[in-house]
Write a protein that holds these residues in place. Structure first.
Motif, PDB file in Angstrom:
ATOM      1  N   GLY A  36      -4.864   0.466  -3.548  1.00 49.73           N
ATOM      2  CA  GLY A  36      -5.854   0.757  -4.566  1.00 49.73           C
ATOM      3  C   GLY A  36      -5.566   0.096  -5.880  1.00 49.73           C
ATOM      4  O   GLY A  36      -6.309   0.219  -6.829  1.00 49.73           O
ATOM      5  N   ASN A  37      -4.466  -0.602  -6.002  1.00 51.65           N
ATOM      6  CA  ASN A  37      -4.195  -1.332  -7.233  1.00 51.65           C
ATOM      7  C   ASN A  37      -5.315  -2.312  -7.509  1.00 51.65           C
ATOM      8  O   ASN A  37      -5.873  -2.905  -6.604  1.00 51.65           O
ATOM      9  N   GLU A 107      -8.580   8.211   9.573  1.00 52.68           N
ATOM     10  CA  GLU A 107      -9.174   8.741   8.345  1.00 52.68           C
ATOM     11  C   GLU A 107      -8.083   9.203   7.386  1.00 52.68           C
ATOM     12  O   GLU A 107      -8.147   8.957   6.183  1.00 52.68           O
ATOM     13  N   ASN A 110      -6.593   6.253   5.687  1.00 54.80           N
ATOM     14  CA  ASN A 110      -7.485   5.720   4.645  1.00 54.80           C
ATOM     15  C   ASN A 110      -7.366   6.524   3.356  1.00 54.80           C
ATOM     16  O   ASN A 110      -7.296   5.969   2.265  1.00 54.80           O
ATOM     17  N   VAL A 111      -7.351   7.848   3.519  1.00 50.79           N
ATOM     18  CA  VAL A 111      -7.251   8.717   2.340  1.00 50.79           C
ATOM     19  C   VAL A 111      -5.892   8.533   1.671  1.00 50.79           C
ATOM     20  O   VAL A 111      -5.798   8.430   0.442  1.00 50.79           O
ATOM     21  N   ILE A 113      -3.952   5.924   1.693  1.00 47.65           N
ATOM     22  CA  ILE A 113      -3.891   4.622   1.010  1.00 47.65           C
ATOM     23  C   ILE A 113      -4.662   4.697  -0.304  1.00 47.65           C
ATOM     24  O   ILE A 113      -4.178   4.241  -1.342  1.00 47.65           O
ATOM     25  N   ALA A 114      -5.853   5.284  -0.243  1.00 49.72           N
ATOM     26  CA  ALA A 114      -6.695   5.355  -1.444  1.00 49.72           C
ATOM     27  C   ALA A 114      -6.079   6.234  -2.520  1.00 49.72           C
ATOM     28  O   ALA A 114      -6.291   6.008  -3.708  1.00 49.72           O
ATOM     29  N   LYS A 135      -5.123  -6.938   3.042  1.00 47.30           N
ATOM     30  CA  LYS A 135      -5.468  -6.302   1.764  1.00 47.30           C
ATOM     31  C   LYS A 135      -4.244  -6.126   0.867  1.00 47.30           C
ATOM     32  O   LYS A 135      -4.285  -5.374  -0.116  1.00 47.30           O
ATOM     33  N   LEU A 137      -1.486  -4.542   1.323  1.00 51.86           N
ATOM     34  CA  LEU A 137      -0.968  -3.169   1.266  1.00 51.86           C
ATOM     35  C   LEU A 137       0.402  -3.040   1.935  1.00 51.86           C
ATOM     36  O   LEU A 137       1.066  -2.023   1.793  1.00 51.86           O
ATOM     37  N   LYS A 231     -20.166   6.062  22.638  1.00 49.96           N
ATOM     38  CA  LYS A 231     -20.392   7.087  21.618  1.00 49.96           C
ATOM     39  C   LYS A 231     -19.844   6.664  20.256  1.00 49.96           C
ATOM     40  O   LYS A 231     -20.444   6.928  19.219  1.00 49.96           O
ATOM     41  N   SER A 232     -18.672   6.033  20.268  1.00 53.74           N
ATOM     42  CA  SER A 232     -18.049   5.654  18.993  1.00 53.74           C
ATOM     43  C   SER A 232     -17.173   4.432  19.211  1.00 53.74           C
ATOM     44  O   SER A 232     -17.108   3.894  20.316  1.00 53.74           O
ATOM     45  N   THR A 427     -17.823  -1.476  13.933  1.00 57.28           N
ATOM     46  CA  THR A 427     -18.763  -0.380  13.659  1.00 57.28           C
ATOM     47  C   THR A 427     -20.187  -0.747  14.102  1.00 57.28           C
ATOM     48  O   THR A 427     -21.054   0.120  14.177  1.00 57.28           O
TER      49      THR A 427
ATOM     50  N   LEU B  53     -10.188   0.622  -0.377  1.00 58.23           N
ATOM     51  CA  LEU B  53      -8.735   0.704  -0.275  1.00 58.23           C
ATOM     52  C   LEU B  53      -8.018  -0.209  -1.270  1.00 58.23           C
ATOM     53  O   LEU B  53      -6.879   0.041  -1.640  1.00 58.23           O
ATOM     54  N   PHE B 264     -14.240   8.202   4.745  1.00 59.94           N
ATOM     55  CA  PHE B 264     -12.995   8.336   5.493  1.00 59.94           C
ATOM     56  C   PHE B 264     -12.855   7.382   6.668  1.00 59.94           C
ATOM     57  O   PHE B 264     -11.742   7.059   7.068  1.00 59.94           O
TER      58      PHE B 264
END
Lengths: 468, 300
Positions: A36-37, A107, A110-111, A113-114, A135, A137, A231-232, A427, B53, B264
């Protein structure tokens, strides 16, 4: 009396406030991530020469997906054993373990990292790891690889573990993703000759595959011939591998900068899926079926073929099998029976750059222990059920399916997970499949739309990398 | 004592009492500010940033422009509105009907029914979802088994774009009626029986008694139930997350699920915040309208 009342009141309020403040200020692990920098460049990754004195106590955090088969049914038990063994050699390094699940783990990461609370060590697949590396990271672990070690790893795996030639993931366990068949079922219906088990590499054609599916439909009407799911994005390597081989195509072009599947073969493959669905050869309700539902149907003996399997998954699924049938690995069929292109399963370890040289160095020591310790590296590898990412480490398992998995390494191709914007590309994949399965779009239209969205995602990914 | 001294004393007393009251409020108020007010304000703030991110860059209204162009978000808004328009009237209608039916019953029976209807509300959403997943399962579900008995083909309740949202709505209704029924039973119990007896003496019909006496006296409860049910329906998330992941082809995705997915799964916190702000504004406007038109100042 009044004075006493007021003092009591004041004391009560102070106590409440103190408890409130202490409750809110605690529980900070101090893990400062550069995630997040903005603007400022990340602190350079320390090299081995520029490390802190590791005799000083260091505390690192290891987040792990269930990559190791649960020992005695207890998730995390094996990981704790590794940590205990590591601490015998490095008592100065405390490793805090946190187990993730495949469902909620991404998820949670992701949280983390953020919010700049990323772990130090992560054991995951390159799809996410390389995206983080792009990125900025992650800490580079290039100094952990000698030329000798690099030469012992196939280029496809090196490519999946690095960004611009710099290593960010230590590849550990691998194995080609394949299909699986319930061999016992075919023995029962007297159709074993329809499976390509006579040839060493088990390659076969789409026509032969169809014949096997029809035999199941005819002779075992209660059993679903072949699974499919949309489905995903979970388990998308299965649908991707199945369709690209049906299409005789690749998912992306050679330079990984555009979608390649939107061609005559790709359209034909999706139309095959539509027809198979109509003819009752494909799992009903595939559009709303998750990869885990598909696995369950196969493990319960209710489905003849699974499209997402590997030696690793075979080991991990073993405790979940409802009956003792023999599950055999098979490559995806191709139109002309030529060599299939199999994406590799790959697991590896990486380090988040949390701007603490001592933690990065301690993390490298921990990773080195897992992947290179003479005793524990083999034990850990066996616990994953995977083959070694190192070409020189073979023959650690017995059994025909591991032998086949070793042989099928020659079919391994570079997966699209290394492409810029891959996290976004995936996605769009399952909605495209859903449209085809639900007949709300033609195969050609669904693929064309997927190509447009996918190419936009790649362009966006490239632009983001350039600006970083 | 002079008037000035009296005034000064009363001012001191007022200050002391004021200070005492706020000191007592302070702990709860601190929690509210930290965990409700601040995140809300911060959410509005980051909705104007490209926040993922690795980035945190001011982009003005770009996130709002993006979501108004996003076809999948449009689908989520439509699905959410459909959920509200279908579920809320059914929940209110059924709750009033059930409450009217059971409030005159013997206390034991009344408690039994209240317990039955309230059970889904106090059961974990995850448990409820597991059960419904089994009911709707295309291959082994009890619903397809029952429809199969009358010769119907299996239906993919959660996998068919034509039935998925209605299947979710049905679950939402069953889990939403518990609290309204409890409230309506209590409200009906508070209506003085003498009003109804007087109306009966004047030969009022059952319909007239309901529309002219019972319904107006239920208005304060109605307002609360309608507003809360609307807000809860707008915020429907768990069922979607656990049953369909917004599919098939975004036919069950709600605004709340889109917020979760963007934040998320994809790490687009700025865009997700913009969606959250959009949802808050819509809920706010609808709540104001409901208060305006359903607020009752009728006195008996």
């Amino acid at each position: 009396m009044k004075m006493l009342k007021r003092k009591s009141l004041l004391l009560m309020v102070v106590v409440l406030l103190v408890s409130l403040v202490s409750a809110c200020s605690g529980n900070n692990n101090g893990g400062k991530s550069n995630a997040g920098n903005t603007g400022a460049s990340a602190t350079p990754t320390p090299t081995v020469e520029a490390t802190a004195d590791t005799a000083e106590p260091v505390e690192i955090t290891w987040w792990n997906f269930p990559n190791f088969t649960a020992l005695d049914g207890e998730v995390g038990k094996f990981e704790k054993q590794i940590i205990a063994a590591f601490n015998e050699k490095h008592p100065e390094i405390t490793v805090n373990l946190e187990m993730l699940t495949f469902d909620g783990g991404p998820e949670k990461l992701n949280v983390a990292i953020a919010t700049k609370t990323a772990p130090d060590v992560i054991y995951d697949a390159p799809g996410r790891i390389i995206d983080w590396a792009k990125k900025d990271l992650l800490a580079s672990i290039d100094d952990m690889f000698t030329n000798e070690v690099k030469a012992d790893i196939t280029p496809a795996i090196i490519e999946q573990s690095s960004v611009d030639g710099m290593m960010y993931m230590f590849p550990f366990n691998t194995g080609p993703f394949t299909m699986a068949v319930n061999k016992t079922l075919f023995e029962e219906i007297g159709a074993l000759d329809l499976l390509p088990l006579d040839s060493e590499d088990r390659t076969w054609t789409v026509a032969e595959f169809e014949a096997a599916l029809k035999a199941v439909k005819e002779k075992a009407p209660d059993v679903i011939p072949v699974g499919f799911y949309a489905k995903s994005q979970a388990g998308d390597q299965g649908t991707r591998g199945f369709l690209t081989n049906l299409a005789g195509s690749t998912f992306l072009n050679d330079t990984n900068d555009s979608i390649a599947l939107n061609n005559e073969g790709g359209v034909a493959a999706l139309e095959w899926i539509m027809k198979a669905s109509k003819d009752g050869l494909l799992a009903p309700g595939a559009a709303s079926m998750a990869a885990s539902d598909h696995n369950d149907l196969f493990l319960q003996g209710k489905m003849a073929f699974a499209i997402n399997y590997s030696a690793v998954l075979k080991t991990q699924f073993a405790p979940n099998k409802a009956s003792d049938f023999e599950d055999i690995l098979l490559p995806y069929p191709t139109v002309d029976g030529s060599a299939p292109k199999l994406e590799p399963f790959l697991g590896g370890l990486a380090i988040f750059n949390n701007e603490d040289a001592a933690k990065v160095e301690a993390s490298k020591k921990f990773i080195d222990f897992i992947v290179n310790d003479p005793e524990w590296s083999v034990t850990a590898l066996k616990q994953t059920g995977g083959l070694s990412a190192r070409n020189s480490i073979t023959g650690i398992y017995e059994g025909s399916e591991y032998a086949y998995s070793e042989l099928a390494r020659k079919f391994i191709t570079t997966p699209p997970t290394i492409a810029d914007g891959y996290a976004e590309i995936r996605t769009y994949w399952f909605p495209a499949l859903q449209k085809v399965l639900l007949n709300t779009s033609s195969a050609a239209d669904a693929l064309a739309e997927f190509e447009t969205l996918g190419n936009e995602a790649i362009a966006k990914g490239k632009a983001a990398r350039t600006s970083n | 004592m002079s008037t000035a001294a009296l005034k000064s004393k009363s001012r001191r007393k007022f200050k002391r009492e004021w200070l005492t009251s706020y000191l007592f409020l302070l702990p709860a108020l601190s929690f509210f500010i930290m965990f409700v007010a601040y995140p809300m304000v911060h959410g509005v703030y980051i909705s104007f940033f490209d926040y993922n991110l690795t980035n945190f860059k001011f982009i003005g209204f770009d996130n709002y422009v993006t979501l108004f162009k996003d076809k999948n978000f449009h689908q989520s808004v439509i699905n959410t509105v459909v959920l509200v328009l279908v579920a809320v009237p059914i929940v209110i209608g059924f709750s009033v009907f059930a409450a009217m039916t059971i409030y005159k019953k013997h206390e034991l029976l009344r408690s039994l029914f209240r317990g039955i209807f309230y059970l889904p509300a106090v059961t974990s959403v995850v448990s409820v979802t597991v059960v419904w997943n089994w009911i709707y399962h295309p291959n082994f579900g009890i619903l397809n088994y029952l429809t199969g008995l009358v010769g119907m083909k299996p239906i993919f309740w959660l996998g068919d774009p034509n039935t998925a949202l209605m299947a979710i709505t049905a679950i939402l209704i069953t889990t939403s009626v518990g609290q309204p029924i409890i409230l309506y039973v209590a409200a009906l119990g508070n209506i003085p029986i003498s009003y109804i007896e007087a109306a009966q003496l004047d030969r009022a019909s059952s319909r007239q008694i309901f529309t002219k006496i019972i319904w107006p006296m239920l208005m304060p409860t109605n307002l609360y139930v309608i507003v809360i049910t609307t807000i809860n329906t707008f915020q429907c998330f768990s069922l979607i997350q656990l049953l369909t992941s917004g599919g098939p082809i975004y036919k069950t995705s709600t605004v709340m699920y889109s917020v979760y997915e963007q934040a998320f799964s994809f790490g687009n916190f700025g865009l997700a915040s913009a969606m959250g702000v959009f949802l808050a504004i819509i809920i706010g406007i609808i709540s104001i309208i409901q208060f305006k038109f359903l607020g009752s100042d009728v006195e008996y």
